[in-house]
Design an enzyme around this catalytic site. Structure first.
Site, short mmCIF file in Angstrom:
data_model
loop_
_atom_site.label_atom_id
_atom_site.label_comp_id
_atom_site.label_asym_id
_atom_site.label_seq_id
_atom_site.Cartn_x
_atom_site.Cartn_y
_atom_site.Cartn_z
N HIS A 80 34.71 42.82 34.72
CA HIS A 80 33.51 43.63 35.01
C HIS A 80 32.93 44.19 33.72
O HIS A 80 31.71 44.29 33.58
CB HIS A 80 33.88 44.77 35.96
CG HIS A 80 33.87 44.37 37.40
ND1 HIS A 80 33.07 44.98 38.35
CD2 HIS A 80 34.56 43.41 38.06
CE1 HIS A 80 33.27 44.42 39.53
NE2 HIS A 80 34.18 43.46 39.38
N GLY A 86 28.81 42.47 27.58
CA GLY A 86 29.95 42.06 26.77
C GLY A 86 31.07 43.09 26.77
O GLY A 86 31.00 44.13 27.44
N THR A 255 50.09 32.12 48.23
CA THR A 255 51.03 32.75 47.29
C THR A 255 50.31 33.91 46.60
O THR A 255 50.02 33.86 45.41
CB THR A 255 51.52 31.74 46.24
OG1 THR A 255 50.38 31.17 45.55
CG2 THR A 255 52.30 30.61 46.90
#
Length: 334
Positions: A80, A86, A255
């Site tokens: 996020h 960036g 899994t």
């Protein structure tokens, strides 16, 4: 604040038509994302804070031993942060209207862990280690705890001073984007289609809210959703409103606590939890990479590590472009 190009609609979006990462570009030049990032150095804290990586690793390991789900939480928090401007730790700023309070950030976790690491580092090396570097190192170390291969890091990131909830809600993928949107997000940050597919493998662990799953149930074509799995999801997510926001489903129904390539196998079984997941098997630009990750489980873990390294060097602030926050949750006051 630097944000992706206006054509980008949201998170995990991808649409690279060539695998820039596997071969040299025309003329023998390296792809842009393989070029060194000016201002980052593996020995950045060698003198100013030599125990930095050891401190981060110890606290992360202690947190993981107490709660293994912290791994999925930190990886998601890291992504996020990347998605909006960036890797500048802007997601950590706790202020009205910041990314932390975006709709897309409602279920994020790991803020307290990063702040705890920052607090200890401030005792050892005051005003030296950035929150962006802490988040990057912590994510690497927690990924190793779940079996991802090691990747070397370079440090020297600075922290951003701006954080926008509106930008987060505009650019962070929410599970309903098209493959083209996702590719656009990645390409606007110098990454490629392979990176998109590989990093989607983070969905091997963790959970999604039923609010994110609902579009999958409502919009999917019958031939793209396994009947039994669909029936299970409808029972699990039968509520709406408040309950849909907080009821959760494992991203990997087979899994869910193991970082492996079963997530990709599930796509072949028509058991991708999110619309964006399943669409990657249906799109010609991403399908071959999904199939490769199914065939090569160990290669997936290695490729995931390398993609995470590249992601951590996207649009970073260095030198005088940012600051080293005294607290990760607040910009400095001068």
């Amino acid at each position: 604040m630097r944000t992706p190009s206006s054509s980008v609609l949201s998170f995990l979006a991808l649409s690279a038509f060539v695998l820039a990462g596997s071969a040299m570009a025309d003329g023998g030049q390296r792809p842009a994302y393989e070029n060194p990032v000016e201002g980052l150095d593996s020995g950045y804290y060698a003198k100013s804070c030599p125990d930095m990586e050891g401190i981060v690793q110890r606290i992360v390991n202690e947190a993981f031993d107490a709660d293994y789900t912290v791994a999925a939480g930190l990886i998601r928090l890291f992504f996020h942060d990347f998605a909006v401007g960036g890797c500048d730790a802007s997601i950590l700023i706790d202020a009205p209207g910041s990314e932390k309070y975006a709709e897309s950030s409602k279920t994020l976790r790991g803020f307290g862990l990063i702040e705890a690491i920052k607090t200890e580092l401030e005792e050892h090396c005051p005003r030296t280690v950035s929150c962006a570097d802490i988040l990057t190192a912590a994510t690497r170390d927690v990924s190793r705890e779940v079996g991802v291969g090691y990747w070397p890091l370079k440090f020297g990131r600075k922290d951003g001073r701006q954080s926008s909830a509106a930008a987060a809600d505009k650019y962070v993928p929410m599970g309903r984007e098209s493959v083209t949107d996702l590719i656009a997000l990645f390409e606007s940050n110098g990454l490629n289609v392979r990176d998109l597919v590989v990093l989607s493998g983070a969905h091997s662990i963790g959970k999604a809210t039923c609010a994110a799953v609902k579009p999958r149930l409502c919009n999917s074509k019958p031939d793209t959703l396994d009947r039994k799995y669909g029936d299970f999801l409808r029972r699990k997510c039968r509520h709406s409103g408040y309950f849909a926001e907080y009821e959760r489903v494992e991203l990997d129904g087979e899994t869910p606590t193991v970082f492996d390539n079963v997530y990709f196998k599930n796509l072949e079984r028509k058991m991708g939890l999110l619309e964006t997941d399943q669409k990657m098997l249906e799109d010609s630009r991403t399908k071959s990479f999904v199939q490769e990750m199914v065939r090569e489980p160990e290669e997936f873990k290695h490729e995931f590590a390398m993609a995470m390294r590249r992601l951590g060097e996207v649009q970073v602030l260095t030198g005088n472009e940012g600051e080293v926050r005294h607290r990760c949750s607040a910009v400095n006051k001068y």
